[in-house]
Design an enzyme around this catalytic site. Structure first.
Site, short mmCIF file in Angstrom:
data_model
loop_
_atom_site.label_atom_id
_atom_site.label_comp_id
_atom_site.label_asym_id
_atom_site.label_seq_id
_atom_site.Cartn_x
_atom_site.Cartn_y
_atom_site.Cartn_z
N LEU A 1 -6.79 120.29 13.55
CA LEU A 1 -7.55 120.00 12.33
C LEU A 1 -6.98 120.78 11.15
CD1 LEU A 1 -10.96 120.25 14.18
CD2 LEU A 1 -9.97 118.15 13.22
N PRO A 2 -7.31 120.34 9.92
CA PRO A 2 -6.68 120.98 8.75
C PRO A 2 -6.95 122.48 8.60
CG PRO A 2 -7.70 118.88 8.13
CD PRO A 2 -8.12 119.16 9.54
N THR B 1 -4.02 125.74 12.48
CA THR B 1 -3.76 127.08 11.93
C THR B 1 -4.97 127.46 11.09
OG1 THR B 1 -1.40 126.64 11.81
CG2 THR B 1 -2.22 128.47 10.49
N LYS C 1 0.64 134.03 14.45
CA LYS C 1 1.15 132.89 13.66
C LYS C 1 1.21 133.25 12.17
CE LYS C 1 1.45 128.57 12.00
NZ LYS C 1 2.57 127.70 12.04
N LYS D 1 -1.12 127.82 2.08
CA LYS D 1 -2.34 127.98 2.89
C LYS D 1 -2.17 129.15 3.88
CE LYS D 1 -4.42 126.03 6.98
NZ LYS D 1 -4.28 125.13 8.09
P1 NAD Z 1 -3.33 116.36 8.77
O1 NAD Z 1 -4.15 116.51 7.55
O2 NAD Z 1 -2.17 115.42 8.76
O3 NAD Z 1 -4.26 115.92 10.01
C1 NAD Z 1 -5.57 116.42 10.24
C2 NAD Z 1 -6.40 115.30 10.88
O4 NAD Z 1 -7.69 115.82 11.19
C3 NAD Z 1 -6.63 114.10 9.93
O5 NAD Z 1 -6.27 112.91 10.59
C4 NAD Z 1 -8.13 114.16 9.64
O6 NAD Z 1 -8.71 112.87 9.44
C5 NAD Z 1 -8.65 114.82 10.89
N1 NAD Z 1 -9.96 115.44 10.72
C6 NAD Z 1 -10.38 116.26 9.72
N2 NAD Z 1 -11.66 116.64 9.95
C7 NAD Z 1 -12.05 116.05 11.11
C8 NAD Z 1 -13.26 116.05 11.85
N3 NAD Z 1 -14.33 116.75 11.43
N4 NAD Z 1 -13.30 115.33 12.99
C9 NAD Z 1 -12.23 114.62 13.41
N5 NAD Z 1 -11.06 114.57 12.75
C10 NAD Z 1 -10.98 115.28 11.60
O7 NAD Z 1 -2.84 117.84 9.14
P2 NAD Z 1 -1.55 118.25 10.04
O8 NAD Z 1 -0.33 118.31 9.17
O9 NAD Z 1 -1.56 117.43 11.28
O10 NAD Z 1 -1.92 119.77 10.38
C11 NAD Z 1 -2.94 120.11 11.32
C12 NAD Z 1 -2.94 121.61 11.50
O11 NAD Z 1 -1.66 122.03 11.99
C13 NAD Z 1 -3.21 122.42 10.22
O12 NAD Z 1 -4.03 123.50 10.52
C14 NAD Z 1 -1.81 122.87 9.80
O13 NAD Z 1 -1.84 124.08 9.06
C15 NAD Z 1 -1.14 123.07 11.16
N6 NAD Z 1 0.33 122.94 11.13
C16 NAD Z 1 0.91 121.92 10.48
C17 NAD Z 1 2.31 121.84 10.46
C18 NAD Z 1 2.99 120.71 9.72
O14 NAD Z 1 4.21 120.79 9.51
N7 NAD Z 1 2.29 119.63 9.34
C19 NAD Z 1 3.09 122.79 11.13
C20 NAD Z 1 2.45 123.81 11.85
C21 NAD Z 1 1.06 123.88 11.83
#
Ligand code: NAD
Length: 298
Positions: free
Chosen positions: A65-66, A96, A171, A246
């Site tokens: 999740l975000p 994260t 992390k 973030k």
């Molecule tokens: P994203 O925004 O693409 O995906 C998050 C998903 O969660 C979305 O599809 C959203 O609809 C869903 N969501 C939000 N609230 C929800 C709820 N209450 N119930 C169900 N679904 C819900 O984000 P991402 O890029 O996939 O990143 C996810 C996590 O991973 C974050 O914490 C980010 O910091 C971490 N991260 C991302 C990366 C990257 O390169 N994208 C790398 C390492 C870590």
């Protein structure tokens, strides 16, 4: 194992869940955005119409999740994971988030007879697709051992950082250092260019000298020095500036809570925040190099 429930099918969650399906595991998916699950249902995942339905009967629940507030509402909210999961279910949060929220969810999960680990990742979207993520896990020895059996289908390196919350701490320490190293690398390259040096020549010199670091070695922020780096591709792909901002914010929150001194992290946070707010949030974080170039021109 009967059912793995995956919640949060965004940029990271989708390729991670795909790797579970490819490993032959039974996966149920849930996302607030129903379109986010289509690719996975086409590959054979089942889709739940509510969070509660997704969690009931699951052996393992994974969330991606975000941010902390989403993790709190999904786990601790009404009809959330803790209320719906059966005793003995393993809960893995790979988002994260701040360590305090991870510890809060872990404590409440344990009170419900549920095992919880925080397992944030390093490796980005490319690593998620290739199944080569690094997982940094916080939780008990027993929960870690259970989680490792699942995480190995999505990642290559799986570390046990310590108790609940430790995965998040490790992390954000790593990403704070990365933010500082990237800022320093941009700064040094820009100074060299402003003083007449060829950035490729300067990079080669620093790579064989004491300034050598990960950004210089694998991720040069100056365009056309390194063909494979996002800098040579218009700063597309890679790790978004807004995500680095973030993570640096999380590092600063953790520093306040532990009374730790983080002046370098604080400067890096300001730099990435300013750069992000100037319309660069979706560019790769190495685009901070452009920020330095603009300052030089000004
Ligand atoms: P994203 O925004 O693409 O995906 C998050 C998903 O969660 C979305 O599809 C959203 O609809 C869903 N969501 C939000 N609230 C929800 C709820 N209450 N119930 C169900 N679904 C819900 O984000 P991402 O890029 O996939 O990143 C996810 C996590 O991973 C974050 O914490 C980010 O910091 C971490 N991260 C991302 C990366 C990257 O390169 N994208 C790398 C390492 C870590």
């Amino acid at each position: 194992m009967n059912k793995i429930t995956f919640i949060g099918l965004g940029n990271m969650g989708t390729p991670m869940a795909k790797n579970l399906l490819k490993a032959g595991l039974q996966v149920e998916v849930f996302d607030l955005n129903p379109n986010a699950t289509l690719e996975l249902t086409e590959m054979g995942a089942t889709s739940a119409s509510s969070l509660q339905q997704a969690v009931i009967g699951a052996d393992v629940v994974i969330t991606m999740l975000p941010a902390g507030q989403h993790v709190q509402s999904v786990y601790l909210g009404p009809n959330g994971v803790l209320e719906s999961a059966e005793e003995g279910t393993l809960l893995i949060d790979s988002s994260t988030i701040d360590p305090a929220t991870a510890r809060q969810v872990a404590t409440q999960a344990n009170e419900h007879g549920l095992a919880f680990v925080d397992a944030p990742v390093s490796g980005g979207v490319a690593g998620a697709g290739a199944g080569t993520l690094t997982f940094i896990v916080g939780g008990s020895d027993e929960s870690f051992a259970q989680a490792r059996d699942i995480l190995q289908h999505m990642g290559k390196n799986i570390f046990h950082a310590g108790d609940a919350g430790s995965g998040q701490v490790a992390k954000i320490c790593n990403n704070m250092m990365l933010g500082i190293l990237m800022s320093g690398t941009c700064e040094a390259l820009n100074l060299g260019i402003d003083n007449g040096l060829d950035p490729k020549v300067l990079s080669d010199i620093m790579l064989q000298s004491s300034g050598r670091n990960w950004a210089l070695e694998l991720y040069n922020p100056c365009p056309n020095v390194m063909e494979t780096a996002p800098a040579s591709n218009g700063y597309q792909g890679g790790f978004m500036t807004q995500l680095m901002a973030k993570d640096l914010g999380l590092a600063m929150e953790a520093a306040v809570a532990s009374h730790s001194s983080t002046p370098m992290g604080s400067v890096a946070r300001n730099l990435f925040n300013i750069h992000s707010s100037q319309g660069n949030g979706n560019k790769d974080f190495s685009s901070l190099f452009e920020f330095y170039q603009q300052q030089s021109k000004g």
